[in-house]
Design an enzyme around this catalytic site. Structure first.
Site, short mmCIF file in Angstrom:
data_model
loop_
_atom_site.label_atom_id
_atom_site.label_comp_id
_atom_site.label_asym_id
_atom_site.label_seq_id
_atom_site.Cartn_x
_atom_site.Cartn_y
_atom_site.Cartn_z
N ILE A 12 42.46 33.15 35.91
CA ILE A 12 43.72 32.86 36.61
C ILE A 12 43.55 31.62 37.49
CG2 ILE A 12 45.53 33.83 38.08
CD1 ILE A 12 44.57 36.63 37.15
N ASN A 32 30.95 30.00 41.61
CA ASN A 32 29.50 30.22 41.41
C ASN A 32 29.16 30.46 39.94
OD1 ASN A 32 30.23 32.83 40.83
ND2 ASN A 32 29.22 33.76 42.59
N ILE A 54 30.99 31.41 47.63
CA ILE A 54 31.81 31.54 48.86
C ILE A 54 31.04 32.24 49.97
CG2 ILE A 54 34.07 31.51 47.74
CD1 ILE A 54 33.99 34.66 48.10
N ALA A 76 38.00 33.88 43.76
CA ALA A 76 36.62 34.26 43.44
C ALA A 76 36.36 35.72 43.82
CB ALA A 76 35.66 33.35 44.20
N ALA A 77 36.28 36.58 42.82
CA ALA A 77 36.03 38.01 43.07
C ALA A 77 35.64 38.68 41.77
CB ALA A 77 37.29 38.67 43.62
N SER A 119 45.85 42.80 43.81
CA SER A 119 45.98 43.49 42.53
C SER A 119 46.85 44.73 42.65
CB SER A 119 44.59 43.92 42.07
OG SER A 119 44.68 44.81 40.98
N TYR A 143 37.26 48.69 43.15
CA TYR A 143 37.87 47.37 42.99
C TYR A 143 39.16 47.27 43.82
CZ TYR A 143 40.74 43.70 41.00
OH TYR A 143 41.58 42.63 40.85
N LYS A 147 40.11 45.08 47.44
CA LYS A 147 41.27 44.17 47.59
C LYS A 147 42.11 44.59 48.80
CE LYS A 147 40.61 41.26 44.32
NZ LYS A 147 40.53 39.82 44.55
N GLY A 286 40.25 56.95 35.15
CA GLY A 286 40.89 56.11 36.18
C GLY A 286 42.13 55.36 35.72
N1 UFG Z 1 43.11 49.74 26.58
C1 UFG Z 1 42.83 50.32 25.37
N2 UFG Z 1 41.79 49.82 24.64
C2 UFG Z 1 41.03 48.76 25.04
C3 UFG Z 1 41.34 48.16 26.28
C4 UFG Z 1 42.38 48.68 27.03
O1 UFG Z 1 43.48 51.28 24.97
O2 UFG Z 1 40.10 48.37 24.32
C5 UFG Z 1 44.24 50.25 27.38
C6 UFG Z 1 43.84 50.74 28.75
O3 UFG Z 1 43.47 52.10 28.70
C7 UFG Z 1 45.10 50.48 29.56
C8 UFG Z 1 45.71 49.23 28.91
O4 UFG Z 1 45.11 49.16 27.62
O5 UFG Z 1 45.99 51.52 29.40
C9 UFG Z 1 45.40 47.97 29.66
O6 UFG Z 1 44.01 47.89 29.92
P1 UFG Z 1 43.29 46.60 30.51
O7 UFG Z 1 41.83 46.92 30.59
O8 UFG Z 1 43.70 45.41 29.75
O9 UFG Z 1 43.91 46.45 31.96
P2 UFG Z 1 44.01 47.51 33.16
O10 UFG Z 1 45.44 47.95 33.24
O11 UFG Z 1 42.99 48.56 33.08
O12 UFG Z 1 43.56 46.60 34.40
C10 UFG Z 1 44.30 45.51 34.85
C11 UFG Z 1 43.37 44.47 35.45
C12 UFG Z 1 42.66 45.04 36.66
C13 UFG Z 1 43.67 45.60 37.62
C14 UFG Z 1 44.63 46.53 36.95
C15 UFG Z 1 45.73 46.87 37.88
O13 UFG Z 1 42.43 44.06 34.50
O14 UFG Z 1 41.92 44.02 37.29
O15 UFG Z 1 45.22 45.95 35.81
O16 UFG Z 1 46.05 48.17 37.72
F1 UFG Z 1 43.03 46.29 38.59
#
Ligand code: UFG
Length: 332
Positions: A12, A32, A54, A76-77, A119, A143, A147, A286
């Site tokens: 991003i 970094n 940072i 950066a995180a 986030s 995470y 934040k 989660g």
């Molecule tokens: N998913 C799958 N298969 C995969 C990857 C993801 O089914 O191989 C599903 C996940 O279970 C989820 C959805 O697709 O339901 C989206 O998953 P992502 O990993 O793409 O994203 P997340 O919603 O878990 O996480 C994102 C950001 C995080 C942030 C979060 C906010 O990556 O940094 O949204 O809730 F914290």
């Protein structure tokens, strides 16, 4: 105006550097390279890139003073939910401790403006959907917790010191710059859209759907996907507003629309014209069933309008990038 972008070689951050340059900011990047890519410095001409951390207080302060930086955009995180659950100490160290060091360097150098990458993870399991900024913040993983700690620090710093900030709570960032030279390259990749497209390309055998028994129309999770260029432009808007006197605030950034995992796969098949091999798996710990933003506040206060909100556009820009970078950025 000269701005510092931490994490500007990441996903991003790099897209935001490009948008900042387009509207005439001078940009210095501090990264970094733990998650960012050296190749970004070659692709984005016009910004100065410094490879450093940072957490190096003296380095940061020196950069801020010598370049007369007036604003910091802080990307950066570490940002992987699963990784944060497995190793919370690393997340508190990187995101909280180093975040505070950055704020202290800014305070010493009297830098007044701060844009923070927050986030949707700060909310935790939603009680009401769409989620607005007044929703209870009860993160369900380290995470999101890190934040939120930084957001709270910002609130108190802004009250006590000469700091003005805008915190932007992203939902699911996706897509790539329309030029096809900047994109998403996490190693290992865990995010749904790039994983699905890697399976379409054949560099990954299949996509596993994490759970098909959620209380949603097709049993898979709903997420609010927002194009990375819309996110990047929102940062520029937030910075311009702050400098013009807008009060410190917190805004959600999303598209106000939830797409299921199956809808993502189906749209990716249409965009790529390829069949994507799918395996149905167990739920990922989660994962809330539904995360959809209300972005009314951002739209009303700053006039922000996403321009690339169509899912097919988000996926086709990501596909365009991936086809040109089948192994990601070449970091040499
Ligand atoms: N998913 C799958 N298969 C995969 C990857 C993801 O089914 O191989 C599903 C996940 O279970 C989820 C959805 O697709 O339901 C989206 O998953 P992502 O990993 O793409 O994203 P997340 O919603 O878990 O996480 C994102 C950001 C995080 C942030 C979060 C906010 O990556 O940094 O949204 O809730 F914290």
């Amino acid at each position: 105006m000269h701005v510092l972008v931490t994490g500007g070689a990441g996903y991003i951050g790099s897209h935001t550097v490009r948008e900042l340059l387009k509207v005439g900011y001078r940009v210095t990047v501090l990264d970094n390279l733990s998650r960012g890519h050296k190749a970004v410095a070659r692709i984005i001409s016009g910004a100065e890139f410094i490879w450093g951390d940072i957490g190096e207080r003296e380095l940061v302060e020196e950069i801020l003073r010598t370049r007369e930086i007036q604003a910091v955009l802080h990307f950066a995180a570490l940002s992987l939910v699963g990784e944060s659950v497995a190793d919370p100490a690393r997340y508190y160290q990187n995101n909280v401790v180093k975040g505070i060091i950055l704020l202290e360097a800014m305070r010493a150098a009297e830098v007044p403006y701060f844009i923070f990458s927050s986030s949707a993870a700060v909310y935790g399991e939603p009680v009401t959907v769409p989620i607005d900024e007044e929703h209870l913040c009860r993160p369900t993983n380290p995470y999101g917790a890190t934040k939120l700690v930084v957001e709270e620090a910002l609130r108190w710093y802004a009250t006590a010191y000469r700091l003005k900030y805008i915190s932007l709570r992203y939902f699911n960032a996706a897509g790539a710059d329309s030029s096809g030279d900047l994109g998403e390259d996490h190693r290992p990749e865990t995010h749904l859209i790039p994983v699905v497209l890697q399976a379409a390309l054949g560099v990954r055998r299949e996509v596993t759907i994490y759970g098909t028994d959620y209380p949603t129309p097709d049993g898979t999770c709903l997420r609010d996907y927002i194009h990375v260029t819309d996110l990047a432009k929102a940062h520029v808007l937030a910075l311009q507003a702050l400098v013009a006197g807008h009060p410190s605030s917190v805004y959600n950034l999303g598209n106000e629309r939830g797409y299921s995992v199956r809808e993502i796969i189906r749209t990716a098949e249409q965009v790529t014209g390829r069949k994507i091999p799918v395996v149905e798996g167990f739920r990922r710990p989660g994962d809330p069933a539904v995360l959809v933003a209300s972005t009314r506040r951002m739209k009303e206060a700053l006039g922000w309008r996403p321009q690339y909100s169509e899912l097919a556009t988000i996926i086709s820009t990501a596909w365009h990038w991936l086809q040109r970078h089948t192994e990601g950025y070449a970091d040499i």
